[in-house]
Design an enzyme around this catalytic site. Sequence first.
Site, PDB file in Angstrom:
ATOM      1  CD  GLU A 145      47.141  21.964  30.998  1.00 24.77           C
ATOM      2  OE1 GLU A 145      46.298  21.730  31.892  1.00 24.77           O
ATOM      3  OE2 GLU A 145      48.261  22.449  31.236  1.00 24.77           O
TER       4      GLU A 145
ATOM      5  CE  LYS B 102      38.391  28.975  30.878  1.00 27.28           C
ATOM      6  NZ  LYS B 102      37.070  28.735  31.495  1.00 27.28           N
TER       7      LYS B 102
ATOM      8  CG  ASP C 119      31.463  25.121  31.604  1.00 27.63           C
ATOM      9  OD1 ASP C 119      31.783  25.973  32.452  1.00 27.63           O
ATOM     10  OD2 ASP C 119      30.409  25.183  30.944  1.00 27.63           O
TER      11      ASP C 119
ATOM     12  NE  ARG D 124      39.967  32.031  40.717  1.00 30.53           N
ATOM     13  CZ  ARG D 124      39.764  33.339  40.869  1.00 30.53           C
ATOM     14  NH1 ARG D 124      38.648  33.762  41.441  1.00 30.53           N
ATOM     15  NH2 ARG D 124      40.654  34.221  40.462  1.00 30.53           N
TER      16      ARG D 124
ATOM     17  CD  GLU E 261      37.312  24.225  36.644  1.00 31.25           C
ATOM     18  OE1 GLU E 261      36.361  24.996  36.421  1.00 31.25           O
ATOM     19  OE2 GLU E 261      38.424  24.616  37.036  1.00 31.25           O
TER      20      GLU E 261
ATOM     21  CE1 TYR F 299      44.322  24.599  37.111  1.00 33.87           C
ATOM     22  CE2 TYR F 299      42.384  23.264  36.631  1.00 33.87           C
ATOM     23  CZ  TYR F 299      42.951  24.415  37.143  1.00 33.87           C
ATOM     24  OH  TYR F 299      42.154  25.384  37.705  1.00 33.87           O
TER      25      TYR F 299
ATOM     26  CE  LYS G 242      35.550  30.941  28.321  1.00 37.48           C
ATOM     27  NZ  LYS G 242      35.008  32.011  29.172  1.00 37.48           N
TER      28      LYS G 242
ATOM     29  CB  CYS H 149      20.433  60.491  36.220  1.00 38.36           C
ATOM     30  SG  CYS H 149      20.508  59.073  37.341  1.00 38.36           S
TER      31      CYS H 149
ATOM     32  CB  CYS I  83      19.133  61.678  40.706  1.00 39.14           C
ATOM     33  SG  CYS I  83      20.553  61.942  39.609  1.00 39.14           S
TER      34      CYS I  83
ATOM     35  CB  CYS J 193      24.509  59.724  37.014  1.00 37.14           C
ATOM     36  SG  CYS J 193      23.775  60.787  38.283  1.00 37.14           S
TER      37      CYS J 193
ATOM     38  CB  CYS K 144      22.677  59.583  41.800  1.00 38.49           C
ATOM     39  SG  CYS K 144      21.698  58.419  40.812  1.00 38.49           S
TER      40      CYS K 144
END
Length: 652
Positions: free
Chosen positions: A107, A109, A111, A130, A164, A216, A302, A395, A398, A413, A418
């Site tokens: 199916e 997807k 957007d 959602r 969607e 869906y 994707k 780091c 720190c 770190c 920190c």
Amino acid sequence: MEKRMKELVEKLNQYAKEYYTQDSPSVSDADYDKVYRELVDLEKQYPEFIQENSPTHRVGGLILSGFEKYQHIYPLYSLQDAFSREELDFFDARVKKEFPKASYVAELKIDGLSISLTYQNGSLVTGSTRGDGTIGENITENLKRVKDIPLQLEQAIDITVRGEAYLPRASFASINLERQENGETEFANPRNAAAGTLRQLDTSIVSKRNLATFLYQEASPSQQDTQEEVLSHLSSLGFSVNQERFISSSMDEIWSFIQNVQEHRDQLPYDIDGIVIKVNDLHIQEELGFTVKAPKWAIAYKFPAEEKEAQLLSVDWTVGRTGVVTPTANLTPVKLAGTTVSRATLHNVDYISEKDIRIGDSVIVYKAGDIIPAVLRVNMDKRTHQEPLPIPTVCPSCASDLVHLKEEVALRCINPLCPNLIQRSLEHFSSRNAMNISGLGPSVVEKLYAAQLVKDVADIYQISIDDLLTLPNIKEKSAEKLYQAIQNSKANSADKLLFGLGIRHVGAKASRLMLEEFGTIPHLAQAPEEAIAAIDGLGTVIAESVHSYFAKDEAVVLLKELEEAGVNLDYLGKKVSKDAQLSGMTVVLTGKLEQLTRNEAKEKLEVLGAKVTGSVSKKTDLLIAGADAGSKLEKARTLGIRIESEEWLSAL
């Protein structure tokens, strides 16, 4: 007049279905407007006869004060992503190993923004976002303004469906033109516009923007046997269902479909970012089950992301809440997938070394998963700088020595004091999916830390309004709202707190599963590692991380401080005792129920210890059969599964 008003409502809803769902209008816009105006006039004269499913309910009029949280009866899972043919083949091999004859539905997807719709007796009662999959926002009034969402179904049934909401390209262009003429900032892309529209507090704005939907999934237990039948059933109920889909048991054929769609995607009237591939047979879906985050019977391929070239100007190194030091590239600005990008992730030091990325390079930038800007590779033909990118050894927050553990690709770190690590941990703790402390964002956390008012999450609950008023640019009203948000968070269910603690590998779903099992955080803290690992959907990695965390003296002290501050440590969701009447049983509901709604029956079964599923299989222990039960009842008889009536369930 009541009879005439009913006729007009039925006629207008039929016209809307033909226009929005079937794409075959039978009347002109002028004829539709004429009928619509007649209905509006009659509703003004006879308000006592206004129908619940009148299309006039879709126009504006309400100014909402905000959105309430909504707990999904049926969780919304995310999907595992795939970015190559090899990943699809791996998915196919895993499915076919257990079910050699399995076929798939591919199916588009869309957007857009995931939504959930619940109907009772055929009437729309709740529409939600959602959210985190467990808790979303109740946006019912806004979804009622989306013209292709039925207010009343073709059948008077109880059902929860998923889909969607999206903004068609034509609507997106029209909105941006209007915003341009009004001197307003244009939306970056249709998805952002759709999300922004559904979170409007003025419902009249939603009405004007012409959102659309594709449904869906039946989230509540389905009477169908396949995903294809589910889509056909949704269409028969009056929902918009995308007809661009393909069924095959061959991944070669599925891949050809993907390539064809990708080639022609720009010709579609809406945006898509991939193809979702689902096992067609719902019984096989039931057998395959879920991981903690995603179904094992579906995968989302994707499409390759858009790529642009930019110059890498410099690199920032920042410390996250787990101590990981992450490199971010500062770039010359480029337009990418609808937004202007000037920063992009470089992932980690191993990635920098592998790609040989250097300051001054011309780099190819893309959006990973169409969301996060990332550096893909270097254009070596344009390299002018010969010095490798310097990797920090201390780091940046720190100045402690950084470590590069053998089993990890990240610099880390390990200083628990920190400043950046502490601040990121506090931000995570207060985030929406954790304790949801509205107003306690990065800037306020930074101010609190600088003022030495917080050093760990327990200190949040010691903050007073007077403390907040000492912070720069914090006024009395803001201080009172933030203080109240902190106090309100004390009553959250303990799974939110557990997630907020930021234990490595422990997400929101894993937190809920553990608290469902052990009931309280103190009980979980004392639980053997093997008992945690035995929870369905978890495993040894999560169990080891949780056990190690609570074995530390600091964790013991932290829990005591939180408890003394009045923070709830108990799970407030459904708790089921081990000796419940249906403990451990897998139960399927089928047929029409007379005494209980589907949701009520499901909740009762879960309280009795059962796991409620939608398909009959060899793993099913019990079938509850209502009136007019069909194929599921026959299959249960064939498999020798225990069958009981609704009356039997009601008597428990």
